[in-house]
Structure formats: structure tokens, C-alpha cells
Design a protein around this motif. Sequence first.
Motif, PDB file in Angstrom:
ATOM      1  N   THR A  11       0.840  -1.199   0.000  1.00 32.21           N
ATOM      2  CA  THR A  11       0.000   0.000   0.000  1.00 32.21           C
ATOM      3  C   THR A  11       0.865   1.235   0.000  1.00 32.21           C
ATOM      4  OG1 THR A  11      -0.064   0.161   2.391  1.00 32.21           O
ATOM      5  CG2 THR A  11      -1.708  -1.248   1.377  1.00 32.21           C
ATOM      6  N   GLU A 107      -6.558   2.911   9.225  1.00 32.37           N
ATOM      7  CA  GLU A 107      -5.984   1.604   9.547  1.00 32.37           C
ATOM      8  C   GLU A 107      -6.387   1.166  10.951  1.00 32.37           C
ATOM      9  OE1 GLU A 107      -1.920   0.733   9.043  1.00 32.37           O
ATOM     10  OE2 GLU A 107      -1.837   1.335   6.948  1.00 32.37           O
ATOM     11  N   GLN A 130      -5.663  -6.913   3.354  1.00 33.52           N
ATOM     12  CA  GLN A 130      -6.097  -7.505   2.091  1.00 33.52           C
ATOM     13  C   GLN A 130      -7.615  -7.644   2.047  1.00 33.52           C
ATOM     14  OE1 GLN A 130      -4.084 -11.117   0.790  1.00 33.52           O
ATOM     15  NE2 GLN A 130      -2.238 -10.492   1.897  1.00 33.52           N
ATOM     16  N   SER A 132      -9.834  -5.774   3.402  1.00 32.22           N
ATOM     17  CA  SER A 132     -10.480  -4.474   3.173  1.00 32.22           C
ATOM     18  C   SER A 132     -10.368  -4.030   1.726  1.00 32.22           C
ATOM     19  CB  SER A 132      -9.857  -3.415   4.090  1.00 32.22           C
ATOM     20  OG  SER A 132      -8.521  -3.124   3.687  1.00 32.22           O
ATOM     21  N   GLN A 133      -9.425  -4.630   0.977  1.00 31.28           N
ATOM     22  CA  GLN A 133      -9.189  -4.204  -0.395  1.00 31.28           C
ATOM     23  C   GLN A 133      -9.718  -5.215  -1.419  1.00 31.28           C
ATOM     24  OE1 GLN A 133      -4.946  -3.861  -0.262  1.00 31.28           O
ATOM     25  NE2 GLN A 133      -4.965  -1.808   0.644  1.00 31.28           N
ATOM     26  N   SER A 134     -10.387  -6.288  -0.950  1.00 31.97           N
ATOM     27  CA  SER A 134     -10.763  -7.383  -1.852  1.00 31.97           C
ATOM     28  C   SER A 134     -12.254  -7.409  -2.143  1.00 31.97           C
ATOM     29  CB  SER A 134     -10.345  -8.726  -1.232  1.00 31.97           C
ATOM     30  OG  SER A 134      -8.952  -8.756  -0.985  1.00 31.97           O
TER      31      SER A 134
END
Length: 905
Positions: A11, A107, A130, A132-134
Motif C-alpha cells: 500500500t 488503519e 487484504q 479491506s481491499q478485496s
Amino acid sequence: ANIIAKSSVDTNVTVMRMNQAIALGGLAVATLIPVALTADPDPPVEKAPAVALAEDAAGLVKQLSHDDFITREAATRKLWEMGAEALPALRGIADGKDPEGADRASELLLYIGAGVLPDSSEEIKALVIQFSQSDGDKKLSILRKLTDLGQWRQVLHLARMEKDEETRRKMADLVRVTAGQAVRKAIVAGDHKLAVEVFELIGDSDQALIMRAWYYKQRGQLADQLEAAAEMDGEKGTRWRLALHRADGNVTAALKEARVMGDTQLIAALQLLQGDPLPWLVADTPKAGLDPIASLAHRIQLAHMRGDTKSARTLARGLPPLARSNTTNHRVIAALAGNGFRDLAVEVMSKHEPLSAFIYFDNMEAPGQALRMLGIPNDASAPYPDWVKKTTAQALEDEEYSTYSKILMLGGFLARHGEHEHVLPVVKPLMDALEKDGSDVWFDLIYSMAIYDLGREALHLVEQRGNEDGETDKAVKKIFRNMQDTSVVHIWEALKKRNNLDIKKSLHQIAILSGLLQDTDNEVDELQESLLAEIKGDKDVDEKARYTAIFAFAETRGDVNACAAMLKARKGDGVWLKAKHYYEKELFKWAEMEDYYAAKVKEDPSDYRSAVYLYIALRKQGKEQETKGMLERVLLLSMGDPGVLGSVASEFYKAGFFKEGTELWQQALLIAQPGDRYFDSALSSLAEHPQHLYDSAQWNKSAAIAEASVQLKLRGSGGFNINGLLRARFKAEFARGMAQLQNGKRKQALVTLDAARKLVPGDGTLADHFFPSLRKANIGKTYDEWFNDSYQHVAKASLLYPRSHNTHNTAAWLCSRAVSKLDAALKHSTAALKERPHQGAYLDTMAEVWFAKGDRAKATEWSQKAVNDARRYPQGVFRMRKYVFENFQQLQLQLDRFMTAPLHK
């Protein structure tokens, strides 16, 4: 920088902090690690922040964007340690304009929300980022990884944070399983506080509330919870009371709360348990609509349930024109059969699917009609040379498997009806022609012959062809292709070697070892032992391969005695030891089960499956005192998971605890989400295993469940099976008729029951429950009229084919269960056993005959022989292990019944 690099998260924040660390002159600072680490070999010294830290969350969040890096890190650590207390202040800055403060706050919101602790591993932190981004499927994969790592808190936290409804739905099973595991650990540890924490994490979905309610129910705290819930207002109170009542098994109270909620599907499901299937049939209509065949099937079922037989019949006549292809043919036949229009279903099947009609008539003990479906005239005699010549020519010209099948089906028909001398004249012209042409189809048909009860004839043809170019080797592989090639080749080569390439002898022996031939001369034990002895006598024999192959052949022939002996001999090997314990469980070795599962439970007190097996083993040995409190603990450990309750119910039912099994399936049905796979599974199980419902005269409920089960079958994507659908409809009509009789509607009941009887003429289903139940109901001369009609149907077939062992057994079973024509029953049973002297089901029928005659000693003697022979003797067909065990278990329960049940009056 190496510490930062361990994180798998790529990130902008990570890159930014790495740059900051490098700018500090090589100072390595991990993401969100509170204390800066140095390369100094001396014990690290914690550096004081450049600025004094604030004391409250509001002040600390401001310091997240402080100019001094160490201050920012320290503030981050402090906020993280505050946990939920810091969340309001963090939300306030997360959407702010300052990038550093917003990134850190975001975060922290994610970590705190997900239950990640400051000292969690970098792998856990990375997986949370991961997540939170998937997207949905990737999120499920990450949750499974977290589950494998034992991070149940993170799994539950993240699932609860998920906002997408579809993704939440996909996560539901994983969340339930994970929560169940966590609570089981809490139960074992006696940690009530931890259990409550888990319940808080899984939220307030219907299933989460039921899990919570189940926990209180099993801990004896349900009354207190109901008292508190009575004071709760609004939807929250209604939903909690509903969950408590469902967990308690209180259908009436649950229905009251469901009506307040206005949950139509749940209301209908609860009414189903009260014996009214109509609301469920209406409520469970798919919202997307149905195609014409499914729509008609559904409308017919509704009309039938509403008593509008005229409309049902009119609608049914609209189905046959929709039979226009192989797929639609099957679906139309299924729709008609499932709704009780047997004659129409058979008419469509006879017209469009004659081979399916042949199988149906053969199963229904209507041999003349079955042969007509193959195109054989009434006045023709076996082996039907004109038909064989014409059909063989057509098969060779068409090269269609369906035409080949006609010939093999006729051969199988003749073999099953005791006409073995006519089989080769039927199948040999085709097989000889294919052999002459060098067609590989010959080898495929050799396998099919084994499936069609023509193993003896298949071996003759293989022997006749010879092995000049390896044809026998290829045929053997084809015949036994349901087994692993390595085992088949190993045994075949061993037999050829020991027999000096005598193909005839080797074929006979491999057929005996596999069960393809009946072991009439008791050859198999000596043959198996000699093959095992070669392990020590021949250094070229691979011990592992030989044992594995011998065991595979023993399983295929259904010789569980041989399997059990091998497992006992090799119990030190891990794989064999595991199989040994499985066999002990399936063969009802109660003492061995007790020892094994007692150790398993001691090792892991949360292992509810082992606790179930231990409980059953103790009860079957009469050790009731030792079981005290065990079932309650198992139910607590199940955590109200309908899937777990369903599997426990199956184990109870298998062991003969019909009442307990039935009650658990009903409980699973009550707490499952209406229409989900656990609901459907419990519904199907209750319909397939109605013994306790019948025994306790719960006819309305049984009829409702059977009706809903028919709907499931009509919608299912499984294989076409008219016999199964007619039996399902029979169960619904039989139970409905018995309910009408129970409620004093005798005239209506007799009409319903007679219609049910005519759905399955010649089927052993009538003997299982129909006649025994009506005998108790005392319906007078109608009973004798119905029995005589059903008996004559089967007896007529036995006269046409006096060596048809299955027909004789069906007749004997019908008579013995109906307690009528018992002398005829004895003759039929004797005739069946003359052809198949070691068949467990036939021996059990003989036991039933003697039980009906009032001779408990002889009934027990024959039943014990049935149990023993079912474990040992092959029957000329390949047998799946599952069915071998089921057959043994049913015979064992029959033995228990003959020993203890009251004799007929």
C-alpha cells in the motif's frame, strides 16, 4: 526496512513509512510497531516521544499527524490499546483532510474493528488489510485463511463489518462454523464470558440469535431469557422471543411471534410442522417463476392439496403434450408421477421412453408389460429368436448404445427371473458380431453385462475370445473399472502367474474374489489366504500393493468379515487403523467403539462427533448410567447448528434410536433457515425415515412432510426415477389416508388409501408399512380384499417365472408383513432361498415369516443367519461399501426386533 518488507501488504502507506524509515538514517520501523528498533546489540532502550502524549482519545488522534514520527507512532499505539473507546475519535479524523492522520486513523479503525491486537503477527495484519481491499470471493478466501490460523475473533469481526448483503450471505456458513468452534472451546473451558463475547460478535441475524438462544436453552437458562424477553418491545423483542421459542422446539409459540414479524416463509415452515403443507407449497414458489412443466406440476400439487381433484386432473392432461425431447419427457413423467397420475405417467413413458418403462414394469412385478416395452409379443417364447435376430441387426446398423442396451436388458431380465439358459442365445449374436468386426464396443458391453446381472455370461464370452492379443487383459480391466486399475492389474497378474496362464481358471478366481460370481463352493477364503501367503513366500511380491488389492476386492464383493480381519491384522498402520475404527462403527462393534471414542473425547472434550458415537455405544450396551448428561452436552456442543443436528440425527436413526433421530431432524427443521440446504436435508430425512412418526401415529405431520418432500423431488436436478417419485407420492397419500382414518373420516380415508395402494402395485413398499398399519387400524374385510389383490399381482408373476427369486421374496415379504397367507409365504421364501441361499434380505424375509407365525426362536435363528451371511457372501453383483453397511445395519436392527418385539396377536 527488512521488518517492513515482511508485510505482504503493498500500500501507499507502507511505502511512505519505508521512505520515512530510510530518511531516519537506516532506522527500521515496522508498520504500526510502537517502539523503534535499532541495530544496537545492547538491550533496546525505549526512546521517549519528542512530545508528551495526550491523555485522551481526542488529543491522541490529533497527534497522529504530528511532525515528529516517534510521536505519531506512540499515539497510534496508545489509541490501538484503547480499542473501542478510541473509535468515535478515530472516525472523526479518518475523513479529515490531513493524509497522514486520515491514513493512520483508517488503519486503526480497520484493525480495532477486526479485533486485531497490537501484538498480532504481521501475517494477520496483512490479511486484514487484504480483506479491506478485496471483493466477495477473495474475502471468503481470506476468512478461511484466518480460520486456519485460529483467528476466530478476526473472522467474526470482519464478517460483521461487511456491508455487501450478497457477500454476507456467502460468509454465513463460515461464520456459523467459526462461532461454533469458538463457543465449544469456551464451553470446554467453562468460560461463559467468552461464549457471550462470541455471541456479541456474530451480531443479530436470525441464525446468530438462534445460536445464542440454543446456548441458553442447553444451559437451563431459557426460562429466564423468556421472562426478560417478554419485557422487550418492538422488533428486537419479537425476534429474540422467536429465536428462543425455535430453539426450545415450541412450534406454537414460535408461530405466534412469526406472525407478528410477518415472515411468510417462516410461518409456512412452522405450519408444515403442525401438519399443514399448503402454506409451504404456496410460500415456497420461486419468485422468478417456473417454466411450463414446473408451473403445471406446482399448480397440480396445489389443486390436489386444496381438494380440487377436477382441476388437478384437467391440469395434468396438459402435461403429456409438453413431452418433446429426452429432457422434457423425463420431467413430464416426473411431474405426473409425483402428483399421483401414475397411469398418465406410464402412458407417456411407454410412448417416449420405452426402456425406462421396461425398468419400471420389471420393478413392479409386471413381466409381461416389461417385455412388451422391448417389442416382444405376448405369444413369444424365450429366447425370442426372431426378436434377437431383428434387434441385433438393428443394433449393428445403428451403432446406438440404446439399441445395444435393449439386448442386454433382456438378458438381465432373463437372468434375474431364473432363465439363465436363455441368456447366451440372446446376447451372443450381438457380441460375436462385434468381436468379428474388431469393435471396441465389445469391451464396453462386457462391462455393462456385469452391471446387468450377467457376470457369468460376460466371463464366458471373455474366456471364449481368448488372450492372444491381450483381449482378456483388456476385458478384465473393463469389467472391474469401478475399482482402481492398480489393484485389478495386481490381482489379475498374480492369478495368471499362479495358474500358469490358465485364463479360464484365472477368470473364475478373479470373479469369485470380486463377488461377480456367487461363492457357492466357499472358495474365496482359501484363495485370499493363499494370495496373502505369497507375500512371505515370494520376494517379488509387493506387500503394500498385495494387501491393498486384496482389501479392495473384499470390499467390492461385500465381504466385510474379510475386510475386518485384514484391518485387525494391520492395525499398527495409520491408514489401516483409521479404516479399522470406521468399520467398527459401521458394523456396530459397540465395545470397541466405546474404548476408541472415550479416548477421543478425553483427548478433545469439544469433539461432539466422538461424543455422539460414545453415547450410542454406551446405550447399545445397556450402560445407561454412564450416559447421564452426555446427550445434553452433545446438544450444547452442537451450538444449534442444523447441519450438526441433522448428522447427529442420522447416527441415532442408523443405530435404531428412531425417536431421538426423528426429534432431532424436527428440531433441525425448526431452527434452519426455511428453504436452505439444512432445511431441505432435514425435510428429506424425515420423509425418507418415517418409522417413528408412523409408530407414534403422527399422521398429519407425516403427510405434510411427505408432501413437501415431493415438491423438493419435483424441483430437484437429480436423476429421473419414476419409482422413487411414485413411492414419494405413495407416502404422502398413505399418511394422509391414515390421518383421515384417525380423524374419523373412514369413507374418505379408504378412498385415499386405496388410491395410494394402486400407485405402487407389486412394490415391497406396501409390505413395509401399509398393511402392518392397516392391520392395527382394523378396517375389516377391506383389508383382506386389498391384500388379496396386491398378493395376486405378485403371485401371478411368480407363476410365470417360478425361479424368479426376487419375485418370490417380494410375495413372502408381503404375506409375512401383512400376517396373511403365511403357508404361501413360507413356500415363496423357500423358493427364493433355493436360488440365493446366502442373500441377507431373503434370509431376513424367512425370519419375518416365522415371526408372523409366532415362532420367535426360529425367527431369531433365521435373522442371525441373515446378519452373518450379509457380512460374508457375494451375490453376483458389485456392491458399494455404503450399501453393504446399510444392509447389515438394517438386518441387525431386525434381529433386535425379532428378539424383543411383541409377537403378532
